[in-house]
Scaffold this motif. Sequence first.
Motif, PDB file in Angstrom:
ATOM      1  N   HIS A 277       0.840  -1.204   0.000  1.00 44.82           N
ATOM      2  CA  HIS A 277       0.000   0.000   0.000  1.00 44.82           C
ATOM      3  C   HIS A 277       0.875   1.254   0.000  1.00 44.82           C
ATOM      4  CE1 HIS A 277      -3.306   2.700   1.513  1.00 44.82           C
ATOM      5  NE2 HIS A 277      -2.274   3.267   2.113  1.00 44.82           N
ATOM      6  N   HIS A 281       1.625   4.607  -2.754  1.00 41.42           N
ATOM      7  CA  HIS A 281       1.745   6.064  -2.576  1.00 41.42           C
ATOM      8  C   HIS A 281       2.999   6.580  -3.274  1.00 41.42           C
ATOM      9  CE1 HIS A 281      -1.616   6.586   0.034  1.00 41.42           C
ATOM     10  NE2 HIS A 281      -1.126   5.906   1.039  1.00 41.42           N
ATOM     11  N   GLU A 355      -6.060   7.212  -0.902  1.00 40.22           N
ATOM     12  CA  GLU A 355      -5.828   5.983  -0.133  1.00 40.22           C
ATOM     13  C   GLU A 355      -6.456   4.770  -0.824  1.00 40.22           C
ATOM     14  OE1 GLU A 355      -3.827   5.634   2.258  1.00 40.22           O
ATOM     15  OE2 GLU A 355      -3.432   7.726   2.726  1.00 40.22           O
TER      16      GLU A 355
END
Length: 419
Positions: A277, A281, A355
């Motif tokens: 994850h 980003h 997100e």
Amino acid sequence: MSPRGWALVALAGLALALVVAAALLIPWNRPPAPRADQLAALGDLPADQVARSREFRAALRPGGYASLAVGLLIALALGLTPLGSRLVELAGRPFGGHWVAQAVLGGLAVVLVADLVTLPFSAWRQAVLTRYGLSTNGWAGWLVDLLKSYAVSAVIGAVALLGFYAVIRLAPRWWWAFGAAGAAGLVVLLSFVLPVLVEPVFNRFTPMEQGPLRTELMAMAARDGVPVRDVLVADASRRTRAVNAYVSGIGPTRRVVVYDTLLREAPPAEVTAVVAHELGHARDRDVTVGTLTGALGAAAAVVALYLIGSWAPLLRLAGVDSVAEPRAFPLLVALVTVVGLVAAPVQALISRRVEARADAHALALTDDPSAFESMQRRLATINLADPDPPRWEYLYSASHPSTVERMAAARAYAREAGR
Ligand SMILES: [Zn+2]
């Protein structure tokens, strides 16, 4: 054209740039997974755990919102009455009212008053965190962290205040233009320099020990096209039980940071999902985009403050002659506070979209939706997150998709992958 006219043109240009940047760079078309999947996920969570999380969130709520309300009231009381300007004068008086003393000491005094007034609510929060076993650092540790963060803010604040009012003195008519450029530059500087300088004030970092997990994380980062220099472990456990990970630095300084709490609590496949994850980003340059839009926003804010702050009725309320004097600083703080409260839901929405994209990246990179889902369950359990928070609170302040949204996204991925 007058400086005021140019300021209007600059503000329009900056606003347009912000809108274009947001339209192009924010992944808007990423709707949450179907509500039916979310409710199914919620049904699969242990009822007592959901109840405990909700009880914890309810315990935090009164103090949290009281803090916002009191913070707003004190900002308005200092900025929209002569109280604030008198405080600035008072702070400068021992130095004969010199502008540097008014700007730096007066400015810091205003911020300190606002901090002290909301301090009881911070202590309340810490008490609740301790009662629920999330905080592990005790009152002494809490106080040390608080003083450290005051010290960091005071240093940055003093430099910013001194720079801001020095520019005003050097360019009395065009300060807003230099101020806007300076604010944008400061946002960029803080975004890239602050993590490197400030992280070590609060945590100690050690390289992750050699082993299969470290090898897997480095290999995954390389496969993803975001090579990292190192995987570091932060000693977050001395402060909190909460688990987290992040990627910081750019290019050759990029590193993955994993909380020691995460390593202790989660199996390797879930640590990998968290790091995947974070790599999302890095890959989508979320920090760079956030910094760019933040810089544009800061520049626009300075110009807008100049324009709104020059409005005679506001100046009269604040008991000052010009928005450019240090005594008008409390008025600027009041305006910034109001704008911050109004902008919060927009920032939260943008953050949730970004997100959700990082989640999708993690699912595709690991191709392990079941590890992703169990990681989300674990995060919610340990961090005592309400898996499906009240709608209004979610819309106003949630920076991440809810736990049930993230679990549902994993299930949707598994379905599409035919599993
Ligand atoms: Zn994230």
